[in-house]
Scaffold this active site. Sequence first.
Site, short mmCIF file in Angstrom:
data_model
loop_
_atom_site.label_atom_id
_atom_site.label_comp_id
_atom_site.label_asym_id
_atom_site.label_seq_id
_atom_site.Cartn_x
_atom_site.Cartn_y
_atom_site.Cartn_z
N GLY A 139 -15.44 12.05 -7.90
CA GLY A 139 -13.99 12.26 -7.75
C GLY A 139 -13.25 11.59 -8.90
O GLY A 139 -13.22 10.36 -8.99
N TYR A 155 -6.57 10.57 -8.89
CA TYR A 155 -5.61 9.47 -9.05
C TYR A 155 -6.25 8.12 -8.76
O TYR A 155 -5.81 7.10 -9.28
CB TYR A 155 -4.40 9.68 -8.13
CG TYR A 155 -3.42 10.68 -8.68
CD1 TYR A 155 -2.37 10.29 -9.50
CD2 TYR A 155 -3.57 12.05 -8.41
CE1 TYR A 155 -1.49 11.20 -10.02
CE2 TYR A 155 -2.68 12.98 -8.93
CZ TYR A 155 -1.64 12.55 -9.74
OH TYR A 155 -0.77 13.46 -10.27
N ASP A 189 -16.84 15.07 -11.43
CA ASP A 189 -15.94 15.89 -10.62
C ASP A 189 -16.41 17.34 -10.74
O ASP A 189 -16.97 17.74 -11.76
CB ASP A 189 -14.50 15.74 -11.13
CG ASP A 189 -13.46 16.03 -10.05
OD1 ASP A 189 -12.76 15.10 -9.64
OD2 ASP A 189 -13.37 17.20 -9.60
N THR A 195 -4.13 0.65 8.44
CA THR A 195 -3.12 -0.27 8.96
C THR A 195 -2.13 -0.68 7.88
O THR A 195 -0.91 -0.70 8.11
CB THR A 195 -3.80 -1.55 9.52
OG1 THR A 195 -4.85 -1.14 10.40
CG2 THR A 195 -2.83 -2.42 10.27
N LYS A 247 13.61 -0.89 0.81
CA LYS A 247 14.62 -0.14 0.07
C LYS A 247 14.86 1.18 0.81
O LYS A 247 13.95 2.02 0.93
CB LYS A 247 14.11 0.10 -1.35
CG LYS A 247 15.02 0.88 -2.23
CD LYS A 247 15.88 -0.02 -3.06
CE LYS A 247 16.81 0.81 -3.94
NZ LYS A 247 18.13 0.35 -4.04
N CYS A 300 -0.21 9.72 0.53
CA CYS A 300 -0.95 8.84 1.45
C CYS A 300 -0.27 8.52 2.77
O CYS A 300 -0.89 8.65 3.83
CB CYS A 300 -1.27 7.53 0.74
SG CYS A 300 -2.41 7.76 -0.62
N PHE A 301 0.98 8.08 2.73
CA PHE A 301 1.59 7.54 3.95
C PHE A 301 1.51 8.50 5.14
O PHE A 301 1.02 8.16 6.21
CB PHE A 301 3.05 7.15 3.70
CG PHE A 301 3.22 5.83 2.97
CD1 PHE A 301 2.14 5.02 2.70
CD2 PHE A 301 4.48 5.38 2.59
CE1 PHE A 301 2.28 3.81 2.05
CE2 PHE A 301 4.65 4.18 1.95
CZ PHE A 301 3.55 3.39 1.66
N PHE A 315 7.76 12.04 -6.20
CA PHE A 315 7.96 11.29 -4.94
C PHE A 315 8.44 9.87 -5.17
O PHE A 315 8.93 9.20 -4.26
CB PHE A 315 6.72 11.34 -4.05
CG PHE A 315 5.63 10.35 -4.40
CD1 PHE A 315 4.68 10.63 -5.37
CD2 PHE A 315 5.54 9.14 -3.72
CE1 PHE A 315 3.68 9.73 -5.67
CE2 PHE A 315 4.54 8.22 -4.01
CZ PHE A 315 3.60 8.52 -4.99
#
Length: 464
Positions: free
Chosen positions: A10, A13, A35, A224, A269, A278-279, A340
Amino acid sequence: MKIKNICCIGAGYVGGPTMAVIAQKCPEINVTVVDINKERIAAWNDDDVENIPIYEPGLSAVVLEARGRNLFFSTDVDEAIDKADMIFISVNTPTKTYGIGKGMAADLKFIELCARQIAKVAKNDKIVVEKSTLPVRTAEALKNILENTGNGVNYQILSNPEFLAEGTAVDDLMNPDRVLIGGDLDSPKGKEAVRSLVDIYAHWIPKERILTTNVWSSELSKLTANAFLAQRVSSINAMSELCEKTGADVNEVSKAVGMDTRIGSKFLKSSVGFGGSCFQKDILNLVYISKSFGLHQVADYWEQVIIMNDYQKKRFAYKIVQTLFNTVSGKKIAILGWAFKKDTNDTRESAAIYVADYLLNEQAEIVIYDPKVKKEQIYADLDYLNTRSSEENRTKVKVVNTPYEATKEAHAVALLTEWDEFKDLNWQMIYDKMLKPAFLFDGRRLLKRKTKEDIGFEFYAIGN
Ligand SMILES: NC(=O)c1ccc[n+]([C@@H]2O[C@H](COP(=O)([O-])OP(=O)(O)OC[C@H]3O[C@@H](n4cnc5c(N)ncnc54)[C@H](O)[C@@H]3O)[C@@H](O)[C@H]2O)c1
Ligand SMILES: O=c1ccn([C@@H]2O[C@H](COP(=O)(O)OP(=O)(O)O[C@H]3O[C@H](CO)[C@@H](O)[C@H](O)[C@H]3O)[C@@H](O)[C@H]2O)c(=O)[nH]1
């Protein structure tokens, strides 16, 4: 065991920057990043190091130093697996778009393919490191596949989640808050495997910042950490709406709250909503795992972080519609920023995509400017939502090369990414060329209200 050859599957990023830094810091170890994506590998090998496929401040210098010395990029996955003592799996783990767990669970098909390929090729013992973000207990499945389809060699599975953030990846890798390594600390072989990975990081990271745990704690700590970080953003965003109703200012609240050392000032912020690859994916995964263990209250608790984030994006778009006399039909709205966050060309799950989509549903005409994102990426992001035809997206949305072109004759401007350059635009000139009243919506709290109102803008900012 001294590691001589590393393979990383891979070259994205995470795989690219992480391995570049390991290679730079450990010149005696050969690092090969592989990759299946030929174009990506070709770009990593491009003679002009500025053409590497990922834009990150400081990355090209690291690649330039190590590439060809002990850092290699290749499409020959089998050869790299065969040679390696240690194999990092750093492939994508997106949210499933089909079948059981659709829209929530992590899709582990790329991980499983890697495990099967390693099992097929490996002829001597290997340490396999989970670098991708994975559901807790994935290592069990990996071990099962490796041991049942392999050639009788031994495997140690480690979990070593990555905490870098895009835009600051190189700094984060050079100077991380901590490195987390999960392994089988109850067996001598497991301990030895953990030690060999600790030794690699100890080339540049103080030992007290290298944390070792059992595998399950390590896997779960990554989910987490992202859930806690995203929760802080949703918490402050929830307060932003209350601030708007009460005359409080979310920046002042955030500062006052963050100075409590128990809370801390980072990640408070308020914004138009968090984005990034990800989030959302990792929280949905956490929700899915909790549900699959029957922990519905736990699942609902974390799901609220996503619900709040979706609401924040929608709320911002509706504020624009409402302020523009309840209709944006046929009106030109300029969007400044599509990535983003600043300092990246990544647009995955960017809030701008959703704000634009809501405004398009209200028949607005959108003109977009972003300093790093390519036109085709913007159209691909909108097409991916499947809200309207690709032709319609191209008719209703224009992508331009300067902020001045975007804002000319616009009814409103929406600032959606906090690029530094937006602070220093010639806002007087922008105002002069806009239709009046000229509305300016700051989704990032980047601009000063007073100076914009003095120019004549009708100014709205999140949480103020
Ligand atoms: N992007 C981030 O900032 C970040 C940070 C920390 C952790 N992570 C996690 O790291 C993982 C990778 O994320 P990313 O952003 O680097 O993804 P990415 O999509 O940029 O890169 C993944 C790469 O893996 C390749 N790949 C997939 N299957 C393969 C196979 N079988 N053989 C060879 N190559 C294969 C793809 O072609 C792609 O280039 C994910 O689990 C993600 O959650 C990402
Ligand atoms: O106070 C804040 C901080 C962030 N954001 C937004 O939150 C999103 C995510 O930002 P950030 O966390 O800085 O970038 P990522 O690259 O998504 O990094 C996160 O996700 C990575 C992938 O798992 C982890 O490795 C990192 O530790 C974690 O910070 C972006 O849209 C930001 O604009 C806010 O709105 N307010």
